[in-house]
Design a protein around this motif. Structure first.
Motif, PDB file in Angstrom:
ATOM      1  N   GLY A   1      34.149  -8.184  -1.812  1.00 19.53           N
ATOM      2  CA  GLY A   1      35.087  -8.769  -0.875  1.00 19.53           C
ATOM      3  C   GLY A   1      34.560 -10.121  -0.439  1.00 19.53           C
ATOM      4  N   ALA A   2      35.109 -10.631   0.640  1.00 22.93           N
ATOM      5  CA  ALA A   2      34.695 -11.949   1.113  1.00 22.93           C
ATOM      6  C   ALA A   2      33.237 -11.954   1.553  1.00 22.93           C
ATOM      7  CB  ALA A   2      35.598 -12.387   2.258  1.00 22.93           C
ATOM      8  N   ASP A   3      32.809 -10.889   2.214  1.00 26.24           N
ATOM      9  CA  ASP A   3      31.441 -10.843   2.742  1.00 26.24           C
ATOM     10  C   ASP A   3      30.794  -9.470   2.581  1.00 26.24           C
ATOM     11  OD1 ASP A   3      33.012  -9.481   4.506  1.00 26.24           O
ATOM     12  OD2 ASP A   3      32.430 -10.618   6.291  1.00 26.24           O
ATOM     13  N   TRP A   4      31.261  -8.712   1.598  1.00 18.02           N
ATOM     14  CA  TRP A   4      30.696  -7.385   1.342  1.00 18.02           C
ATOM     15  C   TRP A   4      30.725  -7.079  -0.151  1.00 18.02           C
ATOM     16  CZ3 TRP A   4      34.115  -4.313  -1.238  1.00 18.02           C
ATOM     17  CH2 TRP A   4      35.481  -4.597  -1.075  1.00 18.02           C
ATOM     18  N   THR A   5      29.915  -6.085  -0.551  1.00 19.24           N
ATOM     19  CA  THR A   5      29.865  -5.657  -1.958  1.00 19.24           C
ATOM     20  C   THR A   5      29.805  -4.139  -2.031  1.00 19.24           C
ATOM     21  OG1 THR A   5      28.691  -7.676  -2.604  1.00 19.24           O
ATOM     22  CG2 THR A   5      28.594  -5.828  -4.131  1.00 19.24           C
ATOM     23  N   LEU A   6      30.589  -3.591  -2.930  1.00 20.07           N
ATOM     24  CA  LEU A   6      30.523  -2.162  -3.230  1.00 20.07           C
ATOM     25  C   LEU A   6      29.569  -1.979  -4.409  1.00 20.07           C
ATOM     26  CD1 LEU A   6      31.807   0.736  -2.735  1.00 20.07           C
ATOM     27  CD2 LEU A   6      33.306   0.191  -4.650  1.00 20.07           C
ATOM     28  N   LEU A   7      28.505  -1.198  -4.202  1.00 23.85           N
ATOM     29  CA  LEU A   7      27.467  -1.001  -5.217  1.00 23.85           C
ATOM     30  C   LEU A   7      27.443   0.436  -5.711  1.00 23.85           C
ATOM     31  CD1 LEU A   7      24.346  -2.800  -3.660  1.00 23.85           C
ATOM     32  CD2 LEU A   7      25.846  -3.692  -5.459  1.00 23.85           C
ATOM     33  N   ARG A   8      27.127   0.582  -7.000  1.00 25.85           N
ATOM     34  CA  ARG A   8      26.699   1.873  -7.559  1.00 25.85           C
ATOM     35  C   ARG A   8      25.193   1.792  -7.725  1.00 25.85           C
ATOM     36  NH1 ARG A   8      26.171   3.671 -13.027  1.00 25.85           N
ATOM     37  NH2 ARG A   8      27.219   1.767 -13.761  1.00 25.85           N
ATOM     38  N   LEU A   9      24.488   2.804  -7.236  1.00 27.73           N
ATOM     39  CA  LEU A   9      23.023   2.777  -7.238  1.00 27.73           C
ATOM     40  C   LEU A   9      22.465   4.022  -7.893  1.00 27.73           C
ATOM     41  CD1 LEU A   9      23.761   1.966  -3.788  1.00 27.73           C
ATOM     42  CD2 LEU A   9      21.838   0.583  -4.567  1.00 27.73           C
ATOM     43  N   ARG A  10      21.349   3.860  -8.585  1.00 27.40           N
ATOM     44  CA  ARG A  10      20.667   4.998  -9.207  1.00 27.40           C
ATOM     45  C   ARG A  10      19.215   5.028  -8.728  1.00 27.40           C
ATOM     46  NH1 ARG A  10      21.392   5.618 -15.501  1.00 27.40           N
ATOM     47  NH2 ARG A  10      23.510   5.994 -14.709  1.00 27.40           N
ATOM     48  N   LEU A  11      18.794   6.175  -8.258  1.00 24.82           N
ATOM     49  CA  LEU A  11      17.415   6.351  -7.809  1.00 24.82           C
ATOM     50  C   LEU A  11      16.539   6.755  -8.991  1.00 24.82           C
ATOM     51  CD1 LEU A  11      17.685   8.243  -4.386  1.00 24.82           C
ATOM     52  CD2 LEU A  11      17.200   5.829  -4.789  1.00 24.82           C
ATOM     53  N   HIS A  12      15.460   6.004  -9.212  1.00 21.93           N
ATOM     54  CA  HIS A  12      14.467   6.366 -10.222  1.00 21.93           C
ATOM     55  C   HIS A  12      13.228   6.968  -9.564  1.00 21.93           C
ATOM     56  CE1 HIS A  12      16.616   4.548 -13.580  1.00 21.93           C
ATOM     57  NE2 HIS A  12      16.939   3.567 -12.756  1.00 21.93           N
TER      58      HIS A  12
ATOM     59  N   GLY B   1       0.798  -1.221   0.000  1.00 20.82           N
ATOM     60  CA  GLY B   1       0.000   0.000   0.000  1.00 20.82           C
ATOM     61  C   GLY B   1       0.826   1.265   0.000  1.00 20.82           C
ATOM     62  N   GLY B   2       2.144   1.125  -0.083  1.00 21.84           N
ATOM     63  CA  GLY B   2       3.031   2.284  -0.039  1.00 21.84           C
ATOM     64  C   GLY B   2       3.207   2.961  -1.386  1.00 21.84           C
ATOM     65  N   GLN B   3       4.152   3.898  -1.436  1.00 22.92           N
ATOM     66  CA  GLN B   3       4.434   4.634  -2.669  1.00 22.92           C
ATOM     67  C   GLN B   3       5.390   3.825  -3.555  1.00 22.92           C
ATOM     68  OE1 GLN B   3       5.857   8.279  -0.623  1.00 22.92           O
ATOM     69  NE2 GLN B   3       4.272   9.335  -1.803  1.00 22.92           N
ATOM     70  N   PRO B   4       5.190   3.866  -4.874  1.00 24.79           N
ATOM     71  CA  PRO B   4       6.103   3.145  -5.769  1.00 24.79           C
ATOM     72  C   PRO B   4       7.544   3.610  -5.575  1.00 24.79           C
ATOM     73  CG  PRO B   4       4.170   3.939  -6.956  1.00 24.79           C
ATOM     74  CD  PRO B   4       4.125   4.575  -5.606  1.00 24.79           C
ATOM     75  N   ALA B   5       8.481   2.678  -5.637  1.00 22.66           N
ATOM     76  CA  ALA B   5       9.896   3.012  -5.456  1.00 22.66           C
ATOM     77  C   ALA B   5      10.743   2.062  -6.303  1.00 22.66           C
ATOM     78  CB  ALA B   5      10.281   2.910  -3.983  1.00 22.66           C
ATOM     79  N   LEU B   6      11.687   2.627  -7.049  1.00 19.70           N
ATOM     80  CA  LEU B   6      12.539   1.845  -7.942  1.00 19.70           C
ATOM     81  C   LEU B   6      13.995   2.251  -7.762  1.00 19.70           C
ATOM     82  CD1 LEU B   6      12.986  -0.150 -10.304  1.00 19.70           C
ATOM     83  CD2 LEU B   6      12.496   1.748 -11.872  1.00 19.70           C
ATOM     84  N   THR B   7      14.838   1.273  -7.432  1.00 24.78           N
ATOM     85  CA  THR B   7      16.275   1.482  -7.277  1.00 24.78           C
ATOM     86  C   THR B   7      17.005   0.535  -8.220  1.00 24.78           C
ATOM     87  OG1 THR B   7      15.976   2.002  -4.917  1.00 24.78           O
ATOM     88  CG2 THR B   7      18.206   1.497  -5.661  1.00 24.78           C
ATOM     89  N   GLU B   8      17.958   1.067  -8.973  1.00 30.51           N
ATOM     90  CA  GLU B   8      18.780   0.257  -9.872  1.00 30.51           C
ATOM     91  C   GLU B   8      20.187   0.164  -9.295  1.00 30.51           C
ATOM     92  OE1 GLU B   8      19.709   0.059 -14.713  1.00 30.51           O
ATOM     93  OE2 GLU B   8      18.850   1.860 -13.788  1.00 30.51           O
ATOM     94  N   TYR B   9      20.841  -0.997  -9.446  1.00 30.94           N
ATOM     95  CA  TYR B   9      22.170  -1.140  -8.865  1.00 30.94           C
ATOM     96  C   TYR B   9      23.113  -1.896  -9.801  1.00 30.94           C
ATOM     97  CZ  TYR B   9      20.686  -5.919  -7.661  1.00 30.94           C
ATOM     98  OH  TYR B   9      20.231  -7.215  -7.729  1.00 30.94           O
ATOM     99  N   TRP B  10      24.417  -1.626  -9.613  1.00 30.83           N
ATOM    100  CA  TRP B  10      25.491  -2.303 -10.327  1.00 30.83           C
ATOM    101  C   TRP B  10      26.556  -2.715  -9.316  1.00 30.83           C
ATOM    102  CZ3 TRP B  10      22.932   1.966 -11.950  1.00 30.83           C
ATOM    103  CH2 TRP B  10      22.375   1.953 -13.243  1.00 30.83           C
ATOM    104  N   VAL B  11      27.057  -3.920  -9.417  1.00 33.52           N
ATOM    105  CA  VAL B  11      28.146  -4.379  -8.560  1.00 33.52           C
ATOM    106  C   VAL B  11      29.455  -3.806  -9.096  1.00 33.52           C
ATOM    107  CG1 VAL B  11      29.472  -6.376  -7.785  1.00 33.52           C
ATOM    108  CG2 VAL B  11      26.964  -6.483  -7.841  1.00 33.52           C
ATOM    109  N   GLU B  12      30.170  -3.077  -8.243  1.00 35.91           N
ATOM    110  CA  GLU B  12      31.436  -2.464  -8.645  1.00 35.91           C
ATOM    111  C   GLU B  12      32.649  -3.246  -8.130  1.00 35.91           C
ATOM    112  OE1 GLU B  12      31.672   1.058 -10.317  1.00 35.91           O
ATOM    113  OE2 GLU B  12      29.934  -0.102 -10.968  1.00 35.91           O
ATOM    114  N   LYS B  13      32.507  -3.836  -6.930  1.00 39.46           N
ATOM    115  CA  LYS B  13      33.635  -4.552  -6.330  1.00 39.46           C
ATOM    116  C   LYS B  13      33.088  -5.458  -5.241  1.00 39.46           C
ATOM    117  CE  LYS B  13      38.248  -3.674  -4.398  1.00 39.46           C
ATOM    118  NZ  LYS B  13      39.220  -2.615  -3.983  1.00 39.46           N
TER     119      LYS B  13
END
Length: 287
Positions: free
Chosen positions: A213-224, A199-211
């Motif tokens: 590690g063993a248990d982490w990820t560096l992401l680039r994200l774009r807000l739509h 019932g909330g407001q529409p929300a769209l996030t796009e992401y790309w994996v940049e790097k």
């Protein structure tokens, strides 16, 4: 304060229609028409119903807004990476709030910008934050230095044509290098946190994996879309909360706040009609 454009069309056009094509809102046009400004064509004052011809200059003269006396003045520093007569682009450190609220009355970005404008003898002393960041999110903020700029950029904000990218470090690794999170977001009654809710407001996030590690990820994200806490809520909902994000279940053992940085912003300047692009390097905490 005044701004000038040279009409590049092929056919005569009414001033109102031309300004609307540049992004000016109906309310601001009416304010200017009803005594808060003046329209000039070829440096002659004209009625707002006038048509302008190809290659004619149109100038708007507007009265400065009265300062908002409820907003205090701060002399604390701001890191300005771009400034002209209409805009400030600021690189905000983590820990600084965007606007005053019930618990933080001064020292915010808005207070600091007001102090900066006063020190520089600006005619307009009512800045408008076009983008905002959570207190512990660092990075780029766009500020309109006057209400004309604020009105003319609002269409890009509402239609989500202003590009906003973020960098984040999240828990875990991803199976794919690119994806989207398309889930509606709603308020929690009586809480500052948000929740995924049909019932909330529409929300769209796009992401790309940049790097990774063993248990982490560096992401680039774009807000739509631009929902409160959107990136934080979305990533937590797929099992990858931001490292340091205590509100949404991120690991806080090494970092006291979420590792989220507004790294890029781009928009079409409605005054110069040029596409402006700004980037910000990652803070030391990320590295």
């Amino acid at each position: 304060m005044e701004n000038t454009w040279v009409y590049q069309g092929n056919e005569p056009i009414k001033i109102k229609k031309y300004l609307q094509s540049l992004g000016m809102g109906h309310r601001l046009f009416n304010d200017l028409k009803n005594g808060e400004g003046e329209f000039l064509v070829d440096h002659r004052s004209v009625r707002p119903t006038t048509k302008i011809l190809p290659n004619q200059p149109l100038t708007i003269k507007a009265q400065p807004e009265l300062p908002d006396e409820s907003v205090g003045i701060s002399d604390e520093p701001i890191n300005i990476i771009f400034e002209d007569d209409n805009w400030l682009v600021i690189d905000k450190p983590a820990g600084v709030t965007s606007i005053p609220g019930p618990t933080i009355k001064n020292g915010t970005v808005l207070n600091r910008v007001k102090g900066y404008l006063i020190r520089n003898n600006s005619a307009d002393l009512r800045p408008h934050l076009i983008t905002r960041l959570d207190r512990f999110t660092s990075g780029l903020l766009l500020v309109a230095k006057h209400h004309i700029a604020s009105s003319m950029i609002s269409q890009q904000v509402q239609q989500h044509t202003m590009l906003k990218e973020y960098t984040a470090i999240v828990e875990g690794r991803f199976n794919e290098g690119h994806g989207e999170i398309n889930k509606p977001i709603a308020r929690r009654e009586g809480e500052i946190s948000r929740v995924i809710d049909e019932g909330g407001q529409p929300a769209l996030t796009e992401y790309w994996v940049e790097k990774e590690g063993a248990d982490w990820t560096l992401l680039r994200l774009r807000l739509h879309t631009g929902r409160t806490h959107q990136i934080r809520v979305h990533l937590a909902s797929i099992g990858h909360p931001l490292i340091g994000d205590h509100l949404y279940g991120g690991d806080t053992s090494k970092f006291a706040h979420q590792l989220l940085h507004a790294s890029k912003i781009s928009f079409k300047d409605p005054f110069t009609l040029k596409q402006l692009v700004f980037t910000s390097d990652l803070p030391t905490s990320f590295k």
